[in-house]
Design a protein around this motif. Structure first.
Motif, short mmCIF file in Angstrom:
data_model
loop_
_atom_site.label_atom_id
_atom_site.label_comp_id
_atom_site.label_asym_id
_atom_site.label_seq_id
_atom_site.Cartn_x
_atom_site.Cartn_y
_atom_site.Cartn_z
N GLU A 292 -0.97 7.10 7.66
CA GLU A 292 0.21 7.71 7.08
C GLU A 292 -0.17 8.97 6.30
O GLU A 292 0.55 9.98 6.35
N MET A 293 -1.30 8.91 5.61
CA MET A 293 -1.74 10.07 4.83
C MET A 293 -2.16 11.20 5.77
O MET A 293 -1.84 12.37 5.54
N ASN A 295 -1.02 11.71 8.82
CA ASN A 295 0.19 12.26 9.43
C ASN A 295 0.92 13.21 8.48
O ASN A 295 1.43 14.26 8.89
N ASP A 296 0.96 12.84 7.21
CA ASP A 296 1.63 13.68 6.21
C ASP A 296 0.91 15.02 6.07
O ASP A 296 1.53 16.09 6.05
N PHE A 297 -0.41 14.96 5.99
CA PHE A 297 -1.23 16.17 5.88
C PHE A 297 -1.08 17.04 7.12
O PHE A 297 -0.92 18.26 7.04
N LYS A 298 -1.12 16.40 8.29
CA LYS A 298 -0.99 17.12 9.56
C LYS A 298 0.35 17.86 9.63
O LYS A 298 0.40 19.04 10.03
N GLN A 299 1.43 17.19 9.25
CA GLN A 299 2.74 17.83 9.30
C GLN A 299 2.84 18.98 8.30
O GLN A 299 3.51 20.00 8.57
N HIS A 300 2.18 18.84 7.17
CA HIS A 300 2.14 19.93 6.18
C HIS A 300 1.47 21.16 6.79
O HIS A 300 1.97 22.29 6.65
N LEU A 301 0.34 20.96 7.48
CA LEU A 301 -0.35 22.08 8.10
C LEU A 301 0.52 22.72 9.19
O LEU A 301 0.66 23.94 9.25
N ILE A 302 1.09 21.88 10.06
CA ILE A 302 1.89 22.40 11.17
C ILE A 302 3.10 23.18 10.65
O ILE A 302 3.48 24.23 11.22
N ILE A 345 -3.89 24.10 2.26
CA ILE A 345 -4.46 22.77 2.02
C ILE A 345 -4.33 22.39 0.54
O ILE A 345 -3.96 21.26 0.20
N ASN A 346 -4.61 23.33 -0.35
CA ASN A 346 -4.53 23.06 -1.79
C ASN A 346 -3.11 22.78 -2.25
O ASN A 346 -2.90 22.11 -3.27
N LYS A 347 -2.11 23.27 -1.52
CA LYS A 347 -0.72 23.06 -1.90
C LYS A 347 -0.18 21.70 -1.45
O LYS A 347 0.93 21.32 -1.82
N TRP A 348 -0.95 21.00 -0.63
CA TRP A 348 -0.44 19.75 -0.07
C TRP A 348 -0.17 18.71 -1.15
O TRP A 348 -1.05 18.36 -1.94
N GLN A 349 1.03 18.20 -1.16
CA GLN A 349 1.42 17.08 -2.01
C GLN A 349 2.03 16.03 -1.09
O GLN A 349 3.14 16.23 -0.59
N PRO A 350 1.35 14.92 -0.83
CA PRO A 350 1.85 13.95 0.16
C PRO A 350 3.22 13.41 -0.21
O PRO A 350 3.47 13.05 -1.36
N GLN A 351 4.07 13.35 0.80
CA GLN A 351 5.43 12.85 0.61
C GLN A 351 5.52 11.34 0.84
O GLN A 351 6.47 10.69 0.41
N THR A 352 4.51 10.81 1.51
CA THR A 352 4.55 9.39 1.86
C THR A 352 4.09 8.54 0.70
O THR A 352 3.03 8.77 0.13
N LEU A 353 4.87 7.55 0.34
CA LEU A 353 4.49 6.60 -0.69
C LEU A 353 3.92 5.35 -0.04
O LEU A 353 4.46 4.86 0.97
N PHE A 354 2.86 4.84 -0.59
CA PHE A 354 2.21 3.64 -0.06
C PHE A 354 2.41 2.50 -1.04
O PHE A 354 2.24 2.67 -2.25
#
Length: 369
Positions: A292-293, A295-302, A345-354
């Motif tokens: 999940e993490m 996927n969240d990071f990947k979508q942020h990059l895309i 990359i530094n701006k990434w804040q994951p949206q997915t809560l675990f």
């Protein structure tokens, strides 16, 4: 490279080899054969070994390209899988767990693995350097045979290689096939033409419809490759193109670019950057514990026009880190591009809560990384 409709990453553009002025060491390469893809190199070597010894089991690493796994399983019915940590450059393979009648495929993960090949009675060892072509582990390999999917590193539509290192102590000769050209059109020539068209279109892409065209052409070529089991010899003009790019020093760019981007990245407890002190990694390798993490990071990059490669999906392993994204930092990019990659990359804040735990109010907490 300036930001455009095509974004960053994905397949290579059509290139002129004259732009690469520095050559890498080629003295390690003994007898060798070029192919349309790395999987054909693996198949050819295994069949060559089988002509000289009875193979009990073919062992592949559990963490490996799922498409190649499936493709090889259609060819050989004696395949089994073994575990090795793909994200630790120092972990060795337990060679004693295999018999001398086995064939073991060892993977030079991301160009940072250098396995110690044991002496004495042991299995026949093939090393895969697809993500480490011309890496230190590739050049210094003491495996019996080696292979690589060249198109991961060099800007050609298709390409694979099999070779016997000059340091190999194996008594089995390097299996060579006659490169007889076929008059009739074959699927690999069609695949080459599709991907060559995609690379050509990508080099001049300025509009979304052109982007869709090169992605469609690339997909057609890729499907032909996945569905072609037979080994077709390279056409002479294709071999010439591959050889023009074969020993250019692509790792010099990656080494310089990685050193630059690492100075700009903010440390994170949500992923780790896989690297090695003594080897140049395939790219900026970002490993995760949770899909999940990733996927969240990947979508942020895309969403910011950076297109990473997942290496690889559909693998189940027991290690702490299980998933990997590669951010391309090869010769196509400059300092401005690398600064942009680091900024995003530094701006990434994951949206997915675990779901880790809940307090008395039932509030979810984020899983600690």
């Amino acid at each position: 490279m300036q930001k455009s409709i095509i974004g960053y990453g994905s397949i290579f553009h059509k290139e002129d080899p004259i732009q690469f002025t520095k050559e890498s060491d080629s003295s390690f390469l003994g007898e060798h054969q070029l192919f349309y893809a790395g999987r054909y190199a693996i198949k050819h070597i295994i069949h060559g070994i089988a002509r000289h010894k009875k193979i009990a089991t073919i062992w592949l690493p559990n963490y490996y390209c799922p498409f190649v796994k499936k493709w090889l399983e259609q060819e050989f019915n004696s395949i089994k899988y073994y575990d090795v940590d793909p994200f630790d450059a120092d972990v060795e393979i337990a060679w004693s767990s295999f018999s001398s009648s086995d064939v073991v495929l060892a993977n030079n993960y991301w160009g940072i693995k250098q396995f110690t090949i044991p002496e004495g009675k042991r299995p026949t060892i093939i090393e895969d350097h697809s993500h480490g072509w011309l890496s230190k582990g590739c050049i210094e390999s003491k495996a019996d045979f080696c292979i690589a999917s060249l198109r991961k590193t060099i800007p050609v539509p298709l390409g694979g290689i099999a070779w016997k290192p000059k340091t190999s102590s194996c008594s089995i000769p390097m299996p060579l096939m006659e490169n007889k050209e076929l008059n009739a059109e074959n699927p690999m020539v069609m695949a080459w033409n599709y991907i060559d068209k995609a690379m050509t279109k990508k080099a001049v892409c300025e509009h979304q419809n052109q982007k869709e065209e090169f992605l469609s052409a690339y997909g057609e070529g890729e499907m032909l490759l996945r569905n072609t089991q037979a080994i077709y010899p390279l056409k002479k003009q294709h071999e010439a193109i591959i050889r023009n790019f074969l020993f250019k020093d692509y790792n010099a760019y990656k080494k310089r670019h990685l050193a630059l981007i690492e100075t700009k990245l903010t440390p994170s407890n949500m992923f780790k950057v896989v690297s090695s002190k003594n080897n140049v990694p395939f790219g900026l390798l970002v490993a995760f514990k949770d899909r999940e993490m990733l996927n969240d990071f990947k979508q942020h990059l895309i969403s910011n026009d950076i297109y990473p490669a997942e290496l690889w999906p559909q693998n189940q392993i027991a290690q702490e880190y299980k998933y990997l994204l590669n951010v391309h930092i090869d010769y196509r990019y400059n300092e401005q591009d690398l600064s942009y990659f680091a900024e995003i990359i530094n701006k990434w804040q994951p949206q997915t809560l675990f779901m880790d735990s809940q307090d008395d109010s039932g509030t979810k907490s984020v899983l600690s990384k």
